[in-house]
Design a protein around this motif. Structure first.
Motif, short mmCIF file in Angstrom:
data_model
loop_
_atom_site.label_atom_id
_atom_site.label_comp_id
_atom_site.label_asym_id
_atom_site.label_seq_id
_atom_site.Cartn_x
_atom_site.Cartn_y
_atom_site.Cartn_z
N PHE A 11 37.00 43.58 55.16
CA PHE A 11 37.05 42.18 54.74
C PHE A 11 37.35 41.36 55.99
O PHE A 11 38.44 41.47 56.55
CB PHE A 11 38.18 41.96 53.72
N ASN A 36 51.25 50.44 48.54
CA ASN A 36 50.58 49.16 48.30
C ASN A 36 49.68 48.82 49.49
O ASN A 36 50.08 48.97 50.63
CB ASN A 36 51.61 48.02 48.15
N GLY A 37 48.47 48.39 49.17
CA GLY A 37 47.56 47.97 50.23
C GLY A 37 46.84 49.12 50.90
O GLY A 37 46.11 48.92 51.88
N ALA A 38 47.00 50.35 50.38
CA ALA A 38 46.36 51.51 51.01
C ALA A 38 44.84 51.49 50.86
O ALA A 38 44.13 52.16 51.61
CB ALA A 38 46.92 52.80 50.40
N GLY A 39 44.36 50.73 49.87
CA GLY A 39 42.91 50.65 49.67
C GLY A 39 42.42 51.29 48.38
O GLY A 39 41.22 51.45 48.18
N LYS A 40 43.35 51.62 47.47
CA LYS A 40 42.99 52.33 46.25
C LYS A 40 42.06 51.50 45.34
O LYS A 40 41.02 51.99 44.91
CB LYS A 40 44.26 52.71 45.47
N THR A 41 42.47 50.26 45.08
CA THR A 41 41.64 49.42 44.21
C THR A 41 40.29 49.12 44.86
O THR A 41 39.25 49.14 44.21
CB THR A 41 42.39 48.10 43.87
N THR A 42 40.32 48.86 46.15
CA THR A 42 39.06 48.62 46.88
C THR A 42 38.14 49.82 46.75
O THR A 42 36.94 49.68 46.48
CB THR A 42 39.35 48.31 48.36
N GLN A 83 43.48 47.20 37.10
CA GLN A 83 44.92 47.17 37.39
C GLN A 83 45.58 46.08 36.54
O GLN A 83 46.67 46.27 36.02
CB GLN A 83 45.13 46.91 38.88
N HIS A 201 51.46 54.86 40.85
CA HIS A 201 52.57 54.81 41.80
C HIS A 201 53.68 55.80 41.44
O HIS A 201 54.50 56.14 42.28
CB HIS A 201 53.15 53.39 41.88
#
Ligand SMILES: Nc1ncnc2c1ncn2[C@@H]1O[C@H](COP(=O)(O)OP(=O)(O)OP(=O)(O)O)[C@@H](O)[C@H]1O
Ligand SMILES: [Mg+2]
Length: 244
Positions: A11, A36-42, A83, A201
């Protein structure tokens, strides 16, 4: 069933998912974990076609589905939950699930049946297995957060997926709701022969039901394998942590 190869997504120059590769075996329960922010949802959005990857491939049952849009992937058996819940807040529990059946299977030849009577048996049966049958008449927006997440699971299941991706299915739930929901997911996956890929989590949950775990950190895979192997790996990669 699912092969992810070298997926990368940036991004504005920030690399959220970096050359990620892993496999999800058919009928397995697999987890993606990471802070958090590791890229899982992406990563989920790349697999389900909600985002376009910069490079890499997604292969479903041997077929390259990279760049295939979400509705086509859905028809090919890829289901997902989000999520943040994605239910119709003003409809009843029954109407939510029934609408999902109608959208998936269409009206068929039932041109003269009122829409509210379509897929009645299927809807009731699914609500039964979600343990939501006694709340069928309640307005979804007034359900507890935990029940809303269970309903969302129902919406995903009504689309009859072969592989289901669940992004934090227990987000925001109490400990007891989490335990209940996980048992429910585990049971439904077995009953329906589903392949399951989820992010979570709560490490206790992950290690209790996942047969395979992929650990993401800053967009990269830092461990991948059986729970025992990943736990053993934790020593030198500093993962997994209890507060993921
Ligand atoms: N649309 C976007 N535009 C810019 N940056 C984004 C976008 N989506 C995600 N990111 C960034 O990419 C990184 C990965 O985000 P992502 O939501 O995939 O993480 P996550 O592992 O799901 O985190 P969480 O556990 O909090 O849900 C984060 O740094 C996030 O800020
Ligand atoms: Mg996320």
């Amino acid at each position: 069933m699912l092969e992810v190869r070298d997926l990368t997504k940036s991004f504005d120059g920030f690399v959220a998912v970096s050359r990620v590769s892993f496999d999800v075996p058919k009928h397995s329960v697999s987890a993606i974990i990471g802070p958090n922010g590791a890229g899982k949802t992406t990563l989920f959005n790349l697999i389900t076609g909600h985002l376009r990857c910069d490079t890499g491939r997604v292969v479903l049952n041997g077929r390259d589905v990279t760049g295939v849009p979400p509705h086509d992937l859905c028809r090919m058996g890829v289901g997902r939950s989000f999520q943040r819940t994605n239910i119709f807040a003003k409809l009843t529990v029954y109407e939510n699930v029934q609408a999902a059946f109608v959208s998936h299977r269409g009206r068929g030849w039932n041109a003269f049946t009122p829409v509210r009577d379509l897929y009645r048996d299927e809807t009731l049966r699914l609500l039964e297995s979600l343990r939501l049958a006694d709340r069928a008449g309640e307005v979804a927006g007034f359900l507890s957060h935990g029940a809303q997440k269970q309903l969302e699971l129902g919406l995903a299941l009504a689309l009859e997926p072969d592989i289901l991706l669940l992004d934090e299915p227990t987000a925001g739930m109490s400990a007891s709701e989490t335990r209940e929901t996980i048992q429910l997911i585990d049971r439904l996956a077995r009953e329906r022969g589903l392949t399951l890929l989820f992010t979570e989590h709560d490490m206790e949950v992950v290690f209790s039901i996942a047969q395979k775990i992929t650990v993401l950190h800053q967009g990269r895979v830092i461990a991948d394998g059986s729970p025992a192997a990943v736990r053993a790996d934790g020593g030198h990669v500093g993962a997994p942590h209890d507060d993921w």
